[in-house]
Write an enzyme that holds these catalytic residues in place. Structure first.
Site, PDB file in Angstrom:
ATOM      1  N   CYS A 330       0.839  -1.204   0.000  1.00 38.39           N
ATOM      2  CA  CYS A 330       0.000   0.000   0.000  1.00 38.39           C
ATOM      3  C   CYS A 330       0.881   1.263   0.000  1.00 38.39           C
ATOM      4  O   CYS A 330       1.529   1.552  -0.993  1.00 38.39           O
ATOM      5  CB  CYS A 330      -0.954  -0.038   1.180  1.00 38.39           C
ATOM      6  SG  CYS A 330      -2.445   0.966   0.930  1.00 38.39           S
ATOM      7  N   HIS A 427      -3.615  -5.873   1.164  1.00 39.88           N
ATOM      8  CA  HIS A 427      -3.263  -6.222   2.533  1.00 39.88           C
ATOM      9  C   HIS A 427      -3.717  -7.650   2.837  1.00 39.88           C
ATOM     10  O   HIS A 427      -4.676  -8.152   2.233  1.00 39.88           O
ATOM     11  CB  HIS A 427      -3.953  -5.281   3.521  1.00 39.88           C
ATOM     12  CG  HIS A 427      -3.467  -3.874   3.473  1.00 39.88           C
ATOM     13  ND1 HIS A 427      -2.259  -3.481   3.997  1.00 39.88           N
ATOM     14  CD2 HIS A 427      -4.041  -2.753   2.960  1.00 39.88           C
ATOM     15  CE1 HIS A 427      -2.110  -2.184   3.826  1.00 39.88           C
ATOM     16  NE2 HIS A 427      -3.163  -1.714   3.196  1.00 39.88           N
TER      17      HIS A 427
END
Length: 484
Positions: A330, A427
């Site tokens: 991310c 994630h």
């Protein structure tokens, strides 16, 4: 209509989140339909819900303990700090803007309506609602407009259990002092107390319990010993994030100032063959690391500046030159690119910022946030991954041609020509046992862990721990049907 009870703390970090998770699993095992609720939370460690929102990671763990899918009603107000004085405000799962700390007090009266709306929906579909407070009700300077502790207890008409932390010392003062500073109309909501994190011979605190009961008039629900397996459960607070010594395979993670969604690290910390090294400011990235993992960040550009200020960018370049591997997740993925452009000034001054340059990609920050629970296939290891996406920004560039994840035909991620530097927006990669085992094996490591099974076993052990050391029958009798 459900009964409800609220767990508040005599201070921050007394273990409220874990107690609610353990209570949820204990009452679920007794056959009750249980749901967790936290009116207001502050955390950059968030989870994506089935209704396309986000909630604090602690509520995600509590939902799991309750056997419930994640829903934005479980945490209707989530504050995600972006700086020392400002935070992104999430209401019922969706971003509504950014507020400075001084302005939040003016907004709180408008937030009680969605908080009560979410609470009402949860009460309509459960036998028991376990509510977690935030911080401490003793912070009476924050009482006006409060929606997190006694303000909510008063509005909803729910009883409160006060929890103290004996491990940090001064627990008698914590509990008795809370009673002393609370106005009577708030103190009346407290029906009992409990002491958490005890170590040693419990009989040594018999007089302490008696003293608290005498001075407050509240009964004790128990003296709860330290739960040794607590580290196996996902932490919500970055302050709880620490290194863990394991096997020879070393993963180094720089502690970013606004580190976010660091539950990515939990499976690695739990691996017997892996040593997780959290690198604090003032320390270089270790030269013997097998993998440097750049985690998510709530303020990518600010954390990129921190990374450079600490000299970690130089250490990372040396790590890559030694032929070792890097994974960016991310915000960490965005940092690895050539540029991060923030034309709307979402994270600060508008304009482009040079990235670390290890991936030939660039990111443009956009106000629209992607929130999704995601199933993917790793194109390199041919393993399935269950994860989630929660990010601002769109990333493109030549290295995206080497995308290594397939999400229903949409390719995700990027890698350099050697394949030793990778990044993606997904994630939860390492929580998937097959992917984690294959990834570690490809770098000379090994996996000997069923991570998700371990979390379930730990929740069951926590429930048994509370059954032994807390009066759960009495706690359940104290729960009441909300008046509102």
């Amino acid at each position: 209509m459900a009964r409800a009870i609220m767990i508040q703390g005599a201070g921050s970090n007394v273990g409220k989140s874990m107690l609610v998770a353990g209570l949820a699993r204990a009452y679920l095992r007794r056959g009750l339909s249980v749901v967790p609720f936290k009116p207001q939370n502050m955390s950059n460690n968030a989870a994506v819900t089935v209704d396309g929102g986000e909630i604090g990671r602690a509520q995600a763990l509590q939902a799991r303990a309750s056997g419930r899918p994640l829903h934005s009603d479980m945490n209707p107000v989530l504050l995600k700090p972006e700086s020392e004085t400002g935070a992104q405000v999430i209401v019922q799962g969706q971003r509504v803007g950014t507020l400075r700390a001084g302005d939040f007090g003016q907004e709180k009266p408008r937030l009680i309506a969605p908080v009560m709306e979410s609470f009402g929906r949860l009460c309509s579909d459960a036998d028991l609602v376990l509510i977690e407070g935030a911080g401490s009700p003793a912070e009476i300077n924050l009482r006006k407009g409060d929606i997190a502790n006694m303000g909510f207890a008063e509005a909803a008409g729910v009883p409160v259990i006060l929890v103290g932390d004996i491990d940090r010392g001064g627990v008698i003062a914590q509990i008795v002092g809370t009673k002393a500073v609370l106005p009577p109309e708030d103190a009346v909501h407290i029906r009992a107390f409990a002491i958490n994190k005890f170590r040693g011979d419990p009989s040594l605190f018999d007089e302490g319990l008696t003293a608290i009961e005498t001075m407050t008039g509240w009964p004790s629900l128990g003296l709860i010993p330290w739960f040794d397996a607590a580290w196996k459960l996902p932490a919500e607070d970055a302050l709880d994030l620490g290194s863990r010594q394991g096997g020879a395979f070393k993963v180094a993670v720089p502690r970013l100032g606004r580190i976010a969604n660091f539950d990515d690290l939990d499976p690695l910390a739990a691996e017997p063959g892996v040593s997780l090294d959290i690198i604090d400011r003032g320390r270089p990235l270790p030269g013997d690391a097998n993998l440097v993992l750049l985690p998510g960040s709530k303020s990518t550009i600010a954390d990129l500046a921190l990374l450079r200020a600490e000299g970690w960018d130089i250490d990372l370049t040396a790590h890559i030159r030694r032929g070792e591997h890097v994974m960016g997740l991310c915000g960490g993925y965005q940092m690895l690119g050539q540029w991060i452009d923030d034309p709307d000034g979402i994270e600060g001054p508008a304009g482009p910022v040079a990235g670390l340059g290890h991936l030939d990609i660039s990111t443009v920050m956009r106000p629209e946030k992607r929130l999704a629970q995601t199933r993917a296939r790793c194109r390199i290891t041919d393993t399935q991954v269950n994860g989630y996406e929660i990010h601002l920004g769109q990333t493109t560039g030549p290295d995206c041609a080497r995308a290594w994840l397939d999400i229903d035909g949409r390719y995700e991620g990027a890698a350099n020509a050697t394949g030793r530097v990778r990044g993606c927006y997904l994630h939860g990669l390492f929580a998937s046992d097959d992917f984690r085992a294959a990834y570690l094996a490809g770098r000379g490591g090994a996996s000997d862990l069923q991570f998700e099974d371990g979390v379930e076993e730990t929740l069951d052990a926590l429930a048994a721990h509370l059954e032994t050391h807390m009066d759960l029958d009495r706690l359940l009798r104290l729960a009441e049907e909300p008046r509102a």
